[in-house]
Design a protein around this motif. Structure first.
Motif, PDB file in Angstrom:
ATOM      1  N   ALA A 128       0.835  -1.204   0.000  1.00 23.63           N
ATOM      2  CA  ALA A 128       0.000   0.000   0.000  1.00 23.63           C
ATOM      3  C   ALA A 128       0.871   1.256   0.000  1.00 23.63           C
ATOM      4  N   LEU A 129       2.006   1.209   0.713  1.00 25.75           N
ATOM      5  CA  LEU A 129       2.890   2.378   0.798  1.00 25.75           C
ATOM      6  C   LEU A 129       3.418   2.782  -0.575  1.00 25.75           C
ATOM      7  N   ASN A 130       3.482   1.825  -1.492  1.00 19.11           N
ATOM      8  CA  ASN A 130       3.952   2.117  -2.846  1.00 19.11           C
ATOM      9  C   ASN A 130       3.159   3.263  -3.456  1.00 19.11           C
ATOM     10  N   PHE A 131       1.861   3.329  -3.138  1.00 20.98           N
ATOM     11  CA  PHE A 131       1.001   4.325  -3.772  1.00 20.98           C
ATOM     12  C   PHE A 131       0.903   5.600  -2.946  1.00 20.98           C
ATOM     13  N   LEU A 132       1.455   5.584  -1.721  1.00 20.52           N
ATOM     14  CA  LEU A 132       1.239   6.708  -0.818  1.00 20.52           C
ATOM     15  C   LEU A 132       2.484   7.558  -0.588  1.00 20.52           C
ATOM     16  N   LEU A 133       3.679   6.909  -0.681  1.00 20.18           N
ATOM     17  CA  LEU A 133       4.885   7.577  -0.213  1.00 20.18           C
ATOM     18  C   LEU A 133       5.344   8.667  -1.174  1.00 20.18           C
ATOM     19  N   PRO A 134       5.929   9.755  -0.617  1.00 21.51           N
ATOM     20  CA  PRO A 134       6.581  10.747  -1.482  1.00 21.51           C
ATOM     21  C   PRO A 134       7.837  10.142  -2.116  1.00 21.51           C
ATOM     22  N   ALA A 135       8.303  10.741  -3.199  1.00 16.52           N
ATOM     23  CA  ALA A 135       9.334  10.123  -4.043  1.00 16.52           C
ATOM     24  C   ALA A 135      10.585   9.709  -3.265  1.00 16.52           C
ATOM     25  N   TYR A 136      11.115  10.595  -2.386  1.00 20.54           N
ATOM     26  CA  TYR A 136      12.381  10.304  -1.719  1.00 20.54           C
ATOM     27  C   TYR A 136      12.235   9.088  -0.790  1.00 20.54           C
ATOM     28  N   THR A 137      11.199   9.095   0.029  1.00 24.78           N
ATOM     29  CA  THR A 137      10.977   7.978   0.949  1.00 24.78           C
ATOM     30  C   THR A 137      10.676   6.697   0.180  1.00 24.78           C
ATOM     31  N   HIS A 138       9.944   6.826  -0.911  1.00 26.94           N
ATOM     32  CA  HIS A 138       9.610   5.698  -1.773  1.00 26.94           C
ATOM     33  C   HIS A 138      10.883   4.979  -2.215  1.00 26.94           C
ATOM     34  N   GLY A 139      11.869   5.765  -2.664  1.00 26.50           N
ATOM     35  CA  GLY A 139      13.156   5.192  -3.085  1.00 26.50           C
ATOM     36  C   GLY A 139      13.875   4.544  -1.917  1.00 26.50           C
ATOM     37  N   ASN A 140      13.852   5.221  -0.751  1.00 25.08           N
ATOM     38  CA  ASN A 140      14.522   4.680   0.432  1.00 25.08           C
ATOM     39  C   ASN A 140      13.940   3.335   0.843  1.00 25.08           C
ATOM     40  N   ILE A 141      12.599   3.262   0.869  1.00 29.66           N
ATOM     41  CA  ILE A 141      11.972   2.022   1.335  1.00 29.66           C
ATOM     42  C   ILE A 141      12.304   0.882   0.374  1.00 29.66           C
ATOM     43  N   ALA A 142      12.371   1.174  -0.924  1.00 27.39           N
ATOM     44  CA  ALA A 142      12.757   0.133  -1.888  1.00 27.39           C
ATOM     45  C   ALA A 142      14.143  -0.408  -1.535  1.00 27.39           C
ATOM     46  N   ARG A 143      15.064   0.528  -1.264  1.00 24.91           N
ATOM     47  CA  ARG A 143      16.425   0.127  -0.911  1.00 24.91           C
ATOM     48  C   ARG A 143      16.424  -0.663   0.400  1.00 24.91           C
ATOM     49  N   ILE A 144      15.659  -0.191   1.367  1.00 23.71           N
ATOM     50  CA  ILE A 144      15.606  -0.862   2.680  1.00 23.71           C
ATOM     51  C   ILE A 144      15.083  -2.287   2.522  1.00 23.71           C
ATOM     52  N   MET A 145      14.078  -2.472   1.633  1.00 23.09           N
ATOM     53  CA  MET A 145      13.534  -3.822   1.473  1.00 23.09           C
ATOM     54  C   MET A 145      14.594  -4.764   0.890  1.00 23.09           C
ATOM     55  N   VAL A 146      15.375  -4.262  -0.082  1.00 18.66           N
ATOM     56  CA  VAL A 146      16.427  -5.113  -0.660  1.00 18.66           C
ATOM     57  C   VAL A 146      17.469  -5.444   0.413  1.00 18.66           C
ATOM     58  N   LEU A 147      17.875  -4.427   1.201  1.00 22.24           N
ATOM     59  CA  LEU A 147      18.880  -4.665   2.229  1.00 22.24           C
ATOM     60  C   LEU A 147      18.318  -5.542   3.355  1.00 22.24           C
ATOM     61  N   ALA A 148      17.009  -5.410   3.612  1.00 21.82           N
ATOM     62  CA  ALA A 148      16.391  -6.244   4.649  1.00 21.82           C
ATOM     63  C   ALA A 148      16.448  -7.720   4.251  1.00 21.82           C
ATOM     64  N   VAL A 149      16.388  -7.989   2.946  1.00 24.59           N
ATOM     65  CA  VAL A 149      16.537  -9.374   2.477  1.00 24.59           C
ATOM     66  C   VAL A 149      17.915  -9.907   2.893  1.00 24.59           C
ATOM     67  N   TYR A 150      18.923  -9.040   2.734  1.00 23.11           N
ATOM     68  CA  TYR A 150      20.281  -9.401   3.175  1.00 23.11           C
ATOM     69  C   TYR A 150      20.269  -9.706   4.682  1.00 23.11           C
ATOM     70  N   ALA A 151      19.621  -8.834   5.444  1.00 26.83           N
ATOM     71  CA  ALA A 151      19.563  -9.021   6.898  1.00 26.83           C
ATOM     72  C   ALA A 151      18.824 -10.316   7.262  1.00 26.83           C
ATOM     73  N   ILE A 152      17.747 -10.624   6.521  1.00 20.02           N
ATOM     74  CA  ILE A 152      17.010 -11.870   6.793  1.00 20.02           C
ATOM     75  C   ILE A 152      17.938 -13.062   6.550  1.00 20.02           C
ATOM     76  N   GLY A 153      18.693 -12.994   5.456  1.00 14.62           N
ATOM     77  CA  GLY A 153      19.647 -14.059   5.166  1.00 14.62           C
ATOM     78  C   GLY A 153      20.660 -14.210   6.289  1.00 14.62           C
ATOM     79  N   TYR A 154      21.186 -13.080   6.766  1.00 13.53           N
ATOM     80  CA  TYR A 154      22.169 -13.114   7.842  1.00 13.53           C
ATOM     81  C   TYR A 154      21.563 -13.699   9.115  1.00 13.53           C
ATOM     82  N   ASN A 155      20.309 -13.337   9.353  1.00 13.38           N
ATOM     83  CA  ASN A 155      19.622 -13.766  10.570  1.00 13.38           C
ATOM     84  C   ASN A 155      19.454 -15.291  10.633  1.00 13.38           C
TER      85      ASN A 155
END
Lengths: 311, 308
Positions: free
Chosen positions: A17-44
């Motif tokens: 849902a956030l995909n349609f709501l977030l302003p551009a800068y945060t939108h880009g950040n959250i995309a990056r965070i989700m990719v990095l969170a995958v790394y963190a899940i792997g590490y976990n």
């Protein structure tokens, strides 16, 4: 549907849902965070659930990133098969490293993984003719297409990151509630006892490390595809420390912890780097503070205080 | 230059590296030996030694020699006190748990490094050596009339580099004597053998730990002071130094002082020689892989003996 499944599906739906709501800068950040969170899940999977404290996961992230990036750069394969090659590189490397490093434990394991990771970093520098070393290389926009969709376009990038994150989150939720995941936890808590119960702990630890390495490589490959860049800085020790930091902050051995930790640490460092050049100071203070005062992390505290069955 | 003199030059450079490395690695080895913890921030204590030497050189007047002596006293003291304070405030609280100590000292590494970046800045800055006369070295040549000495062009070292080698040797000997002959050394060795038993005999183990951690850091700082007239002081200089000391301590056998010294000479010399003739990156790749394999297949190190 249990409350636990509902909670995790809720997070997935919220992020969509956030995909349609977030302003551009945060939108880009959250995309990056989700990719990095995958790394963190792997590490976990390795650190949080199986108790394998690795200081070299950057080598798996880099294997995915360079496996994907170099294939795109030097062959005719398209993005999705190239990403598959990246995954295979991560899995193969994790298997090889695991077979050697898992003969050690504790501090020796930490140093062995650190050394292997450093060797991978140096190898990337050594073959600078192909990898362009520290400078790194840009992945052409034409190579970053899946089914005619341009991964560099913000909406597509966000949704691709979301899809990867959702799948990996649900896989990890499923994994830790299955018998294999229970054995991982048993090894973390008391390896000798797990062995006495008849489990071949070496094979389970190897399995955990290969799963962990493959997920880390998936994140590295996705990072290269979505953000169009592969560089040796992603193979440095710092990128082995980051997932440790994210997982410690979010809560080691929890399914949601890696995402929470990545989210908070990303913004903490983002704010700090606006104030000073020495933004890694925050990471250092966080590491010390977490070991001293909150070894359980955010989700760990929730589990201890509020919700005993949080996986 | 011919091969012979060239090799000798490489060996001299290697010997300087080996001397500094031996000093730094003995600090790391001492901490590991007595406390059974790995101090990842060790490289930053080395860097602090070099940076403090720069500050002292700029605050203390009276020439390079005086400020060098001042730095050699102030830097190890300051760094030692800082490390002991870190031990009391952080490591003691997490009960010296080996894994958590590594995570905490990684944190300490970033804090020290980044605070240095904020105060000292990102530049590499030189410190003038206290004395630095060039010494030309002779080489033997077999001519028609038998062997004769001559001075090939380029084969030279400086008096300061020779001083570094000598100073490191003296300091290491002093530590050895301190550990084997003094009462404080005896207490440290007792703590190393069995900390519970030492407590039972009234040894204040926690204070011994703080002292050992401080002493180990002070040795790294002293190595930093010695190297800074040769290399420049930079806030990132701790990383490579830490990696090399790790390699030395592991090859030499974790916690074994004698093994550490032998390994430092071996690694320092071969690093110097390999880097001159081959790519330094390749040398580092081989060294890191070698260390990983030594830990996997011979965890007691090449020269160490198995734990009791």
């Amino acid at each position: 549907m249990s409350r636990i499944v509902a909670l995790h599906l809720g997070l997935v739906a919220l992020l969509l849902a956030l995909n349609f709501l977030l302003p551009a800068y945060t939108h880009g950040n959250i995309a990056r965070i989700m990719v990095l969170a995958v790394y963190a899940i792997g590490y976990n999977i390795a650190f949080g659930y199986t108790g394998l404290l690795s200081l070299g996961h950057a080598m798996f992230f880099a294997a995915g990133m360079y496996g994907t990036g170099l294939i795109l750069r030097f062959s005719e394969l398209s993005a999705l098969p190239a990403w598959g090659v990246g995954l295979a590189c991560g899995a193969g490397l994790a298997l090889a490293v695991g077979l050697l490093a898992l003969r050690t434990a504790g501090v020796a394991f930490m140093i062995v993984t650190l050394m292997f990771s450093q060797a991978v970093y140096l190898i990337i520098l050594y073959f600078g003719a192909f990898t362009r070393g520290d400078e790194g290389f840009v992945i052409e926009a034409a190579d970053r297409m899946i089914w005619g969709l341009d991964l560099g376009q913000p909406q597509v990038r966000y949704l691709a990151a979301w899809a990867l994150f959702s799948v990996v989150l649900l896989i990890s939720l499923r994994l830790v509630r299955r018998p294999a995941g229970r054995v991982f936890v048993a090894i973390r808590e008391n390896e000798l006892r797990a062995r006495l119960l008849g489990y071949d702990t070496f094979r389970y630890k190897l399995l955990a490390l290969v799963i962990s390495g493959t997920i880390s490589a998936a994140s590295g490959g996705a990072y290269a595809l979505l953000f169009g860049y592969a560089g040796a800085s992603f193979a440095t020790v710092q990128y082995s420390i980051f997932p440790l930091l994210w997982v410690l902050l979010g809560g080691a051995g929890t399914v949601l912890g890696p995402f929470l930790g990545t989210l908070f640490m990303f913004y903490l460092i983002d704010i700090a780097s606006g104030l000073t050049e020495a933004y890694m100071l925050i990471a250092g203070l966080a590491l010390i503070g977490l070991t001293l005062f909150a070894p359980q992390g955010i989700a760990g505290v929730i589990r201890a205080r509020l919700w005993k069955d949080l996986p | 230059m011919e091969f012979g003199p060239y090799l000798m030059l490489a060996m001299l450079e290697g010997a300087v590296l080996a001397a500094v490395l031996a000093l730094m690695a003995s600090g790391l080895s001492l901490t590991f030996g007595v406390m059974r913890v790995v101090n990842v921030a060790h490289g930053e204590f080395y860097m602090l030694g070099a940076v403090i030497a720069w500050f002292v050189a700029h605050l203390v007047g009276g020439g390079a020699a005086l400020s060098f002596v001042a730095a050699a006293i102030i830097a190890p003291l300051a760094v030692g006190v800082l490390a002991a304070a870190a031990d009391i405030t952080i490591l003691k609280r997490i009960d010296y748990d080996p894994e958590r100590t590594i995570v905490a000292t990684i944190g300490l590494l970033y804090v020290i490094q980044q605070v240095t970046l904020m105060t000292y800045g990102p530049d590499a800055r030189p410190v003038e050596p206290p004395f630095n006369s060039r010494i030309a070295l002779p080489w033997i040549e077999w001519g028609e009339g038998g062997p004769s000495l001559y001075f090939p062009w380029g084969l030279s070292t400086t008096s300061y580099k020779l001083f570094v080698i000598g100073a490191a040797a003296v300091l290491i000997l002093a530590i050895r004597l301190f550990m084997t002959r003094s009462r404080a050394g005896l207490i440290m060795r007792a703590t190393q053998l069995d900390s519970d038993m030492a407590t039972a005999f009234g040894i204040p183990v926690e204070r011994v730990y703080a002292a050992v951690f401080g002493l180990g850091a002070a040795l790294a700082a002293l190595a930093g002071v010695l190297i800074v007239p040769i290399q420049q002081a930079h806030y990132l200089m701790g990383g490579d130094a830490l990696l090399l000391s790790f390699i030395v301590v592991i090859i030499g056998g974790l916690g074994s002082m004698a093994g550490t010294i032998v390994a430092a000479v071996l690694i320092g010399m071969s690093d110097g020689i390999i880097s001159v003739f081959f790519s330094p990156t390749l040398a580092k790749i081989i060294a890191t892989l070698l260390v990983a394999l030594v830990l996997v297949f011979r965890p007691q190190g090449l020269f160490g003996t198995r734990d009791r």
